[in-house]
Design a protein around this motif. Structure first.
Motif, PDB file in Angstrom:
ATOM      1  N   ASP A  99      66.105  36.033  70.779  1.00 40.36           N
ATOM      2  CA  ASP A  99      65.054  36.983  70.434  1.00 40.36           C
ATOM      3  C   ASP A  99      65.018  38.120  71.447  1.00 40.36           C
ATOM      4  OD1 ASP A  99      63.556  36.520  68.037  1.00 40.36           O
ATOM      5  OD2 ASP A  99      62.798  34.664  68.900  1.00 40.36           O
ATOM      6  N   LEU A 119      62.427  40.804  73.327  1.00 39.85           N
ATOM      7  CA  LEU A 119      61.036  41.018  73.704  1.00 39.85           C
ATOM      8  C   LEU A 119      60.899  42.398  74.331  1.00 39.85           C
ATOM      9  CD1 LEU A 119      60.501  37.619  75.569  1.00 39.85           C
ATOM     10  CD2 LEU A 119      60.194  38.065  73.126  1.00 39.85           C
ATOM     11  N   PRO A 133      59.045  32.927  70.503  1.00 41.31           N
ATOM     12  CA  PRO A 133      60.396  33.446  70.753  1.00 41.31           C
ATOM     13  C   PRO A 133      61.389  32.316  70.999  1.00 41.31           C
ATOM     14  CG  PRO A 133      58.788  34.715  71.976  1.00 41.31           C
ATOM     15  CD  PRO A 133      58.051  33.535  71.407  1.00 41.31           C
ATOM     16  N   THR A 164      57.041  41.312  70.725  1.00 41.46           N
ATOM     17  CA  THR A 164      58.327  40.777  70.282  1.00 41.46           C
ATOM     18  C   THR A 164      58.871  41.687  69.188  1.00 41.46           C
ATOM     19  OG1 THR A 164      57.260  39.362  68.627  1.00 41.46           O
ATOM     20  CG2 THR A 164      57.644  38.404  70.802  1.00 41.46           C
ATOM     21  N   ARG A 198      62.885  39.595  64.045  1.00 38.59           N
ATOM     22  CA  ARG A 198      64.237  39.042  63.916  1.00 38.59           C
ATOM     23  C   ARG A 198      64.946  39.629  62.706  1.00 38.59           C
ATOM     24  NH1 ARG A 198      61.655  33.114  64.546  1.00 38.59           N
ATOM     25  NH2 ARG A 198      61.504  33.061  66.832  1.00 38.59           N
TER      26      ARG A 198
END
Length: 376
Positions: free
Chosen positions: A84, A86, A80, A106, A109
């Motif tokens: 980002d 999470l 990450p 995660t 993206r």
């Protein structure tokens, strides 16, 4: 989404969570559904041993890095980065801070900006993730360098974010309009270029269309270019430390020492970054998307497919230079960057091949061990 009240969703959107129906929102719903007890939090700072995450403006807590992320062979660009999102468990109610968060997943993206890491070995380094706009900040002093701006545009191109060139220190020079003229080929590629006094809120207001609620902007540029000054003006206070630049070369000290995501009064989020002196391609860049679409189009018109654009007959690129329709300095920079991208692509291909071969060898070894000793 776990946040089921208007106030909880509002807190997340204040740090960049997408609005319902946006592509990234749809893509993230499946991951959210698989972790019904988790809630989203955004990486606002990245450190070696872990992360600082937030699930609301001004509420940041520590989160430990997962063990696999710390393994030496784990790809750095898959860890990450600032920006980002999470999924976290623990930590109390949203916006409360609470106890230490535990990372459970995660979210993929939707955009990123990255570069080749310094050193001989091939690595990729993510500068920021899930960003809408990249402000390429360059001072109108000795820092002004059109070739470096083109290099930034190459790294940004293809990453999904909109590049905007911001020329600071316009109050210190009479040649701001001339600098914009020098970048005419950049604006011709659809990249906005602005000259600003980074200390003047009225001047900086030109950037407002990219600073709307829910949007995320990352600042990139040399140390001393005025990134932190620009951030302070947008914040309306002196949150980010700033410093003077050397008169000899207009270079500044690294007043920003790590990447940090900061909510702005406008409702947007700003990621300030340390000055970057080395801007290596990753090998995944597309020159057409990275500010050189016009040169690529000219090259396609050359008489010979393998034209080197030197002395070959029927070269459309050389003809454009001779007609002064193409700046030769920009073309030479294009050739340099093209070669760097090709070299990085070779390193990337070699690394992927080694990784693939290692998987095949490990699979064969496991099969031999299973045949000899049985499954364990």
């Amino acid at each position: 989404m776990p946040a089921n009240t208007v106030s909880e969703i509002t807190l997340l959107r204040a740090i960049g969570w997408p609005y319902e129906g946006e592509p990234e929102d749809k893509a993230w719903q499946a991951v959210l559904a698989a972790h019904p007890d988790a809630r989203p939090a955004r990486v606002v700072e990245q450190h070696r041993s872990g992360y600082i995450v937030a699930d609301a403006p001004g509420v940041a807590v520590k989160a430990d890095s997962l063990p696999e992320w710390q393994r030496p062979r784990f790809p750095a660009h898959e860890r990450p980065a600032v920006g980002d999102w999470l999924l976290m468990e623990g930590g109390g109610e949203p916006g409360s801070g609470g106890t230490r968060h535990r990372i459970v997943a995660t979210l993929p993206r939707h955009t990123e900006i990255k570069r080749g890491a310094a050193g001989e070995h091939y690595h990729q380094q993510v500068i920021a993730a899930n960003i809408d706009t990249v402000f390429i900040v360059c001072g109108l002093d000795a820092d002004f360098n059109p070739r470096r701006i083109e290099r930034y545009l190459l790294l940004v191109g293809g990453g999904g974010a909109q590049p905007v060139v911001v020329l600071t220190k316009a109050d210190r020079t009479e040649y701001a309009d001339d600098a914009v003229d020098v970048l005419a080929d950049v604006t011709a590629q659809g990249v906005p270029v602005f000259t600003v006094n980074a200390k003047d809120p009225d001047s900086v207001s030109q950037l407002s269309p990219w600073l709307l609620p829910g949007r995320t902007v990352v600042l990139v540029g040399s140390s001393g270019a005025g990134k932190s000054t620009l951030t302070n003006t947008l914040l309306g206070n002196e949150k980010m430390k700033t410093g003077e630049v050397r008169e000899s070369d207009s270079r500044g000290r690294h007043t920003t020492t790590y990447r940090a995501l900061i909510p702005l009064p406008s409702g947007a989020c700003m990621i300030d970054t340390p000055g970057m002196r080395e801007l290596k391609p990753t090998g995944e860049e597309d020159l057409s998307e990275g500010g050189f679409a016009d040169i690529e189009a000219l090259a396609a018109q050359c008489k010979f497919r393998d034209c080197s654009h030197d002395r070959e007959p029927g070269c459309a690129v050389r003809a454009a230079i001779e007609r002064e329709e193409l700046d030769e300095g920009r073309f030479l920079n294009y050739l340099k960057l093209r070669d760097e991208v090709a070299a990085a692509a070779d390193k990337l291909a070699s690394r992927l091949a080694d990784k693939s071969n290692a998987k095949v060898q490990n699979k064969a070894l496991n099969k031999r061990l299973t045949d000899k000793y049985g499954k364990r």
